[in-house]
Design an enzyme around this catalytic site. Structure first.
Site, PDB file in Angstrom:
ATOM      1  N   ALA A 122     -77.331   7.114 -48.762  1.00  0.00           N
ATOM      2  CA  ALA A 122     -76.308   7.526 -47.767  1.00  0.00           C
ATOM      3  C   ALA A 122     -76.648   8.401 -46.577  1.00  0.00           C
ATOM      4  O   ALA A 122     -77.973   8.564 -46.583  1.00  0.00           O
ATOM      5  CB  ALA A 122     -74.959   8.360 -48.530  1.00  0.00           C
ATOM      6  N   SER A 123     -75.892   8.860 -45.816  1.00  0.00           N
ATOM      7  CA  SER A 123     -76.295   9.714 -44.529  1.00  0.00           C
ATOM      8  C   SER A 123     -76.961  11.125 -44.883  1.00  0.00           C
ATOM      9  O   SER A 123     -78.142  11.504 -44.477  1.00  0.00           O
ATOM     10  CB  SER A 123     -75.335   9.998 -43.584  1.00  0.00           C
ATOM     11  OG  SER A 123     -74.292  10.760 -44.344  1.00  0.00           O
ATOM     12  N   VAL A 127     -79.806   8.024 -54.405  1.00  0.00           N
ATOM     13  CA  VAL A 127     -79.496   8.225 -55.703  1.00  0.00           C
ATOM     14  C   VAL A 127     -80.321   7.441 -56.280  1.00  0.00           C
ATOM     15  O   VAL A 127     -80.459   5.993 -56.107  1.00  0.00           O
ATOM     16  CB  VAL A 127     -77.836   7.944 -56.005  1.00  0.00           C
ATOM     17  CG1 VAL A 127     -77.843   8.157 -57.611  1.00  0.00           C
ATOM     18  CG2 VAL A 127     -76.951   8.890 -55.505  1.00  0.00           C
ATOM     19  N   LYS A 141     -79.863  12.536 -57.754  1.00  0.00           N
ATOM     20  CA  LYS A 141     -79.210  12.575 -56.111  1.00  0.00           C
ATOM     21  C   LYS A 141     -80.138  13.545 -55.471  1.00  0.00           C
ATOM     22  O   LYS A 141     -80.351  14.561 -55.630  1.00  0.00           O
ATOM     23  CB  LYS A 141     -77.798  13.081 -55.883  1.00  0.00           C
ATOM     24  CG  LYS A 141     -77.307  13.156 -54.791  1.00  0.00           C
ATOM     25  CD  LYS A 141     -75.707  13.625 -54.756  1.00  0.00           C
ATOM     26  CE  LYS A 141     -75.340  13.405 -53.371  1.00  0.00           C
ATOM     27  NZ  LYS A 141     -73.624  14.042 -53.332  1.00  0.00           N
ATOM     28  N   ASP A 276     -61.968  12.809 -52.031  1.00  0.00           N
ATOM     29  CA  ASP A 276     -62.331  11.329 -51.587  1.00  0.00           C
ATOM     30  C   ASP A 276     -62.478  10.397 -52.734  1.00  0.00           C
ATOM     31  O   ASP A 276     -63.266   9.646 -53.281  1.00  0.00           O
ATOM     32  CB  ASP A 276     -63.890  11.331 -51.233  1.00  0.00           C
ATOM     33  CG  ASP A 276     -64.374  10.157 -50.177  1.00  0.00           C
ATOM     34  OD1 ASP A 276     -63.337   9.501 -49.661  1.00  0.00           O
ATOM     35  OD2 ASP A 276     -65.473   9.961 -49.926  1.00  0.00           O
TER      36      ASP A 276
END
Length: 544
Positions: A122-123, A127, A141, A276
């Site tokens: 991701a940005s 992971v 992570k 989220d």
């Protein structure tokens, strides 16, 4: 020399980045005053593409913008909600270096097995799967190297742009870009500290104690730092990818109901919300459901929680007048606020929700987002928690429907609200709360005689003064300065006319077009000042 060279390189990089962001801001400056409008889809798609090209920091900023209807047009908000967070993976050697630096030990000493291929990139992080020495399966992570410095650099540039916009533009004074940038910087700083995410995971796990079918993977404190988060690995499939979701009816229906009820508890009881809940963050593990990625959370102050609870109750009962008042109390009136237009729009949305919600044609999340958009169009800036909560509920309803297409979330909301309101009333009249109020009342009773005597003495001695706040505000001073400038320009123009009339009687000196040159110059100067004053006044009044 090396330090000087690196500082020079850093300054050049900052200047180049500033120029890049300035070009972006110049290209989309028209969006600053377009909140509440629809906007073109083509412009929205280009806007999102440019944000992706600006890098990981701006992907996160774009995701935060997607819940701010007071900042962007509707189509731009929709386009931002589809913003992809998948980026090119970091080389595994860099990932290993971050883990070893943060944990202070060779990676093989902690993880005998470490999968070099990332499970996700991701940005902000990626992971990897791993196994501890005791055989426990975990995921690690790892923060992308240099992302914190990159984001801090971008936020520094944005603070400068926002401060200039707030000082020199009407949109900046109306919206308050500087406040939003500071709020965004604080949110990103929290998301970059994985110790806070670990704390969020533990808190959310405690909140789910009443829902055994729901759980949050446990973080492992000994192997977690600011930039590395190690947690139990969850084996299962995301509900967005589960192949037999429609066939497993009974357990999934129970999970869907528990999921909605648990989120309502998070919002209106615990005030810490997993913000989220899209299908990619919900993993089905047999007959249990795991909530992952606790980096994005929503924290609600007690007063905000109570106002939102009252707002939801008003919408369920169809009390649009009460709903309009609550949002007005929570938000901020702008100079262009139209109270009658706001009440009409609120009536339409709340009554539509009340009449149709039993059939789930309008969900609670969609309603909150629509109320936020309509408040902006009426000149009322909503609290940021309101659209953020609307987006959370919208994602929650979508995920719950994936688990059970026959689920009716609005019925669960109605049932849950009755219990929550009863609980809030009981809390207000609990012995602990009553004792606190009695202590406050006793203190007031002790101080009241002295305060009353002091006030009467001031009145008797004619020394009572009333101080009115707000007269020194920048906006008022700016308007007074404009008035003073107009009066001064008018007086100067009048003085020049009088001086020109007197000089007409003087025959000596040079002449122009048959008139004394000095008189003609004075007349023309007075005419220019007067014309400029009239044009400026007409333009300013028309804008207002």
């Amino acid at each position: 020399m090396n330090d000087s060279a690196s500082q020079g390189t850093g300054r050049l990089g900052l200047m180049a980045r500033s120029a890049q962001l300035l070009r972006f801001a110049s290209r989309y400056r028209h969006l600053a005053g377009a909140a509440g409008e629809r906007g073109s889809r083509e412009d929205a798609d280009e806007f999102v593409a440019d944000i992706q090209r600006l890098g990981p920091a701006f992907i996160k900023i774009g995701q935060a913008l997607s819940v701010r209807p007071d900042l962007l047009p509707l189509n731009h908000l929709k386009a931002l909600q589809k913003l992809q967070d998948d980026v090119t993976p970091v080389p595994v050697a860099d990932v290993r270096a971050v883990i070893e630096r943060e944990l202070g030990v060779r990676l093989s000493k902690i993880f005998p097995e470490f999968d070099d291929a990332p499970l996700a990139a991701a940005s902000l992080a990626q992971v990897h799967a791993a196994v501890l020495r005791d055989g426990r399966e975990v995921v690690v992570k790892v923060q992308r190297p240099g992302i914190a410095d990159s984001m801090e650099s971008d936020m520094t540039v944005l603070r400068g742009f926002a401060g200039a916009a707030d000082r020199f533009t009407d949109q900046g004074r109306r919206i308050g870009f500087g406040d939003w940038i500071e709020e965004m910087a604080e949110t990103l700083a929290e998301e970059l500290d994985y110790r806070l995410e670990a704390a969020n995971m533990r808190a959310l796990a405690g909140q789910l104690a009443d829902y055994p079918a729901l759980f949050v993977p446990a973080p492992i404190a000994d192997f977690s730092t600011r930039q590395v988060l190690t947690m139990d690995r969850v084996r299962g499939s995301k509900i967005s990818q589960h192949p037999g979701l429609q066939r497993l009816e009974h357990p999934l229906a129970d999970l869907a109901r528990d999921l909605v009820r648990a989120y309502l508890d998070q919002i209106f009881v615990h005030r810490l919300v997993h913000a989220d809940p899209h299908p990619g963050n919900l993993i089905l593990c047999g007959e249990r459901l795991a909530l992952i990625d606790a980096g994005m959370v929503l924290r609600l102050a007690p007063r905000m929680r109570d106002n939102l609870l009252a707002l939801m109750q008003a919408t369920v009962e169809g009390d649009s007048g009460r709903a309009a008042q609550l949002i007005e109390r929570m938000g901020e009136r702008l100079p262009v606020f139209d109270e009658r237009a706001w009440q009409r729009r609120c009536d339409r949305l709340v009554l539509r929700y009340c009449n149709q919600s039993l059939n789930d044609e309008v969900g609670a999340g969609e309603l909150l987002l629509a109320l936020a958009r309509q408040s902006v169009e009426s000149g009322l800036r909503p609290p940021p928690e309101m659209p953020a909560l609307g987006r959370t509920l919208l994602a929650l309803e979508g995920s719950a429907k994936r688990l059970d297409p026959r689920l009716r979330p609005n019925l669960l909301v109605r049932e849950k609200l009755d219990g929550l309101i009863g609980r809030r009333v009981s809390e207000e009249f609990s012995p602990t709360r009553l004792r606190a109020q009695l202590i406050e009342l006793a203190g007031l009773g002790t101080r009241l005689p002295q305060q009353l005597r002091d006030a009467l003495e001031l009145v008797a001695q004619n020394r009572l003064r009333v101080r009115i706040s707000g007269l020194g505000e920048a906006r008022l001073l700016e308007n007074l300065q404009k008035i003073a400038n107009r009066i001064s320009a008018g007086l100067i123009s009048a003085g020049l006319v009088v001086a020109a009339a007197l000089t007409l009687r003087i025959d000596a000196g040079p002449r122009l077009l048959g008139y004394p040159a000095l008189a003609l110059i004075l007349f023309l100067t007075a005419f220019g000042l007067g014309a400029a004053l009239v044009v400026s006044a007409l333009r300013s009044d028309r804008r207002k």
